[in-house]
Write an enzyme that holds these catalytic residues in place. Structure first.
Site, PDB file in Angstrom:
ATOM      1  N   GLU A   1       0.830  -1.210   0.000  1.00  0.00           N
ATOM      2  CA  GLU A   1       0.000   0.000   0.000  1.00  0.00           C
ATOM      3  C   GLU A   1       0.860   1.253   0.000  1.00  0.00           C
ATOM      4  O   GLU A   1       0.604   2.179  -0.756  1.00  0.00           O
ATOM      5  CB  GLU A   1      -0.934  -0.017   1.212  1.00  0.00           C
ATOM      6  CG  GLU A   1      -1.840   1.189   1.303  1.00  0.00           C
ATOM      7  CD  GLU A   1      -2.840   1.295   0.154  1.00  0.00           C
ATOM      8  OE1 GLU A   1      -3.383   2.397  -0.039  1.00  0.00           O
ATOM      9  OE2 GLU A   1      -3.102   0.303  -0.556  1.00  0.00           O
TER      10      GLU A   1
ATOM     11  N   TYR B   1       7.621   4.297   1.942  1.00  0.00           N
ATOM     12  CA  TYR B   1       8.112   5.666   2.099  1.00  0.00           C
ATOM     13  C   TYR B   1       9.420   5.665   2.874  1.00  0.00           C
ATOM     14  O   TYR B   1       9.549   4.980   3.895  1.00  0.00           O
ATOM     15  CB  TYR B   1       7.096   6.551   2.828  1.00  0.00           C
ATOM     16  CG  TYR B   1       7.570   7.976   2.907  1.00  0.00           C
ATOM     17  CD1 TYR B   1       7.503   8.801   1.790  1.00  0.00           C
ATOM     18  CD2 TYR B   1       8.147   8.472   4.065  1.00  0.00           C
ATOM     19  CE1 TYR B   1       7.990  10.106   1.834  1.00  0.00           C
ATOM     20  CE2 TYR B   1       8.623   9.774   4.119  1.00  0.00           C
ATOM     21  CZ  TYR B   1       8.549  10.584   2.997  1.00  0.00           C
ATOM     22  OH  TYR B   1       9.037  11.858   3.042  1.00  0.00           O
ATOM     23  N   VAL B   2      10.368   6.438   2.359  1.00  0.00           N
ATOM     24  CA  VAL B   2      11.645   6.669   3.021  1.00  0.00           C
ATOM     25  C   VAL B   2      11.778   8.179   3.184  1.00  0.00           C
ATOM     26  O   VAL B   2      11.668   8.925   2.196  1.00  0.00           O
ATOM     27  CB  VAL B   2      12.825   6.118   2.193  1.00  0.00           C
ATOM     28  CG1 VAL B   2      14.152   6.428   2.874  1.00  0.00           C
ATOM     29  CG2 VAL B   2      12.669   4.617   1.941  1.00  0.00           C
TER      30      VAL B   2
ATOM     31  N   GLY C   1      19.685   2.732   0.929  1.00  0.00           N
ATOM     32  CA  GLY C   1      19.347   1.336   0.703  1.00  0.00           C
ATOM     33  C   GLY C   1      18.110   0.863   1.436  1.00  0.00           C
ATOM     34  O   GLY C   1      17.770  -0.315   1.394  1.00  0.00           O
TER      35      GLY C   1
ATOM     36  N   GLY D   1      14.837   1.560   0.877  1.00  0.00           N
ATOM     37  CA  GLY D   1      13.769   1.132  -0.022  1.00  0.00           C
ATOM     38  C   GLY D   1      14.022  -0.260  -0.568  1.00  0.00           C
ATOM     39  O   GLY D   1      13.123  -1.109  -0.589  1.00  0.00           O
TER      40      GLY D   1
ATOM     41  N   ASN E   1       5.610  10.205 -10.897  1.00  0.00           N
ATOM     42  CA  ASN E   1       6.686   9.989  -9.933  1.00  0.00           C
ATOM     43  C   ASN E   1       7.856   9.252 -10.597  1.00  0.00           C
ATOM     44  O   ASN E   1       8.122   8.087 -10.325  1.00  0.00           O
ATOM     45  CB  ASN E   1       6.158   9.222  -8.717  1.00  0.00           C
ATOM     46  CG  ASN E   1       7.124   9.231  -7.560  1.00  0.00           C
ATOM     47  OD1 ASN E   1       8.291   9.561  -7.711  1.00  0.00           O
ATOM     48  ND2 ASN E   1       6.627   8.843  -6.405  1.00  0.00           N
TER      49      ASN E   1
ATOM     50  N   TYR F   1      11.846   1.434  -9.153  1.00  0.00           N
ATOM     51  CA  TYR F   1      11.157   0.153  -9.272  1.00  0.00           C
ATOM     52  C   TYR F   1      11.613  -0.607 -10.515  1.00  0.00           C
ATOM     53  O   TYR F   1      11.799  -1.825 -10.476  1.00  0.00           O
ATOM     54  CB  TYR F   1       9.640   0.349  -9.304  1.00  0.00           C
ATOM     55  CG  TYR F   1       9.075   0.969  -8.048  1.00  0.00           C
ATOM     56  CD1 TYR F   1       9.573   0.650  -6.792  1.00  0.00           C
ATOM     57  CD2 TYR F   1       8.032   1.879  -8.115  1.00  0.00           C
ATOM     58  CE1 TYR F   1       9.039   1.213  -5.640  1.00  0.00           C
ATOM     59  CE2 TYR F   1       7.490   2.449  -6.976  1.00  0.00           C
ATOM     60  CZ  TYR F   1       8.009   2.107  -5.736  1.00  0.00           C
ATOM     61  OH  TYR F   1       7.474   2.671  -4.605  1.00  0.00           O
TER      62      TYR F   1
END
Length: 171
Positions: free
Chosen positions: A89, A92-93, A101, A103, A130, A137
């Site tokens: 869902e 977030y970092v 690292g 994420g 984004n 990703y």
């Protein structure tokens, strides 16, 4: 628990993490240009993640200064494979900890959860504007599901849809 850089650890969320998780959720909403969209509270997070029957789960990256990153997820089910999957869902970092690292570590933990439980999928959405997240990703091997689009019913439309079932005697 996994040790990361700068004295941080990746672990399953636990009671007491609610305010740090909520701060990450609000920071994500701010980043996504929806600063007033968060209705969630620490109490709601406590019930959702740590109540008698949790339906959502979270991993956190915690450093000496508090929660630095989160991954909040829940189970899905594929009728085609007959197996569960994970729907991410929120990932977030906090900005000052990006490129540490975290994420990758969070997504790796979710992938490991899938393999351990024999889940067949790890899925999520990303806003089409984004580009930093899309590139991140893509570098991890995540594929866009171009032929699929997300649909959502909320608010008045949700109420109206429920009423249609009542009229038809379905509810």
């Amino acid at each position: 628990m996994t040790d990361l850089r700068d004295g941080a650890v990746l672990r399953a969320a636990r009671a007491g993490d609610e305010n740090g998780i909520l701060a990450c959720i609000q920071a994500l909403a701010d980043y996504e240009k929806e600063p007033d969209a968060v209705d969630n509270t620490a109490g709601m997070i406590a019930e959702t993640l740590f109540g008698d029957d949790p339906r959502a789960f979270a991993f956190v990256v915690e450093g000496p200064d508090g929660i630095r990153a989160i991954a909040i997820w829940f189970l899905t089910y594929s009728t085609w494979t007959g197996r569960h999957g994970i729907w991410l869902e929120d990932l977030y970092v906090h900005e000052q900890y990006r490129s540490h690292g975290y994420g990758v570590a969070l997504l790796s933990a979710l992938a490991a959860e899938c393999l351990e439980k024999q889940y067949t999928r790890l899925e999520w959405t990303v806003l089409d504007w984004n580009e930093p997240a899309i590139g991140f990703y893509r570098a991890l091997g995540a594929e866009a599901m171009e032929e699929w689009t997300t649909r959502r019913v909320t608010g008045e439309a949700l109420t109206a849809l429920a009423a249609r079932g009542e009229v038809a005697g379905a509810v």
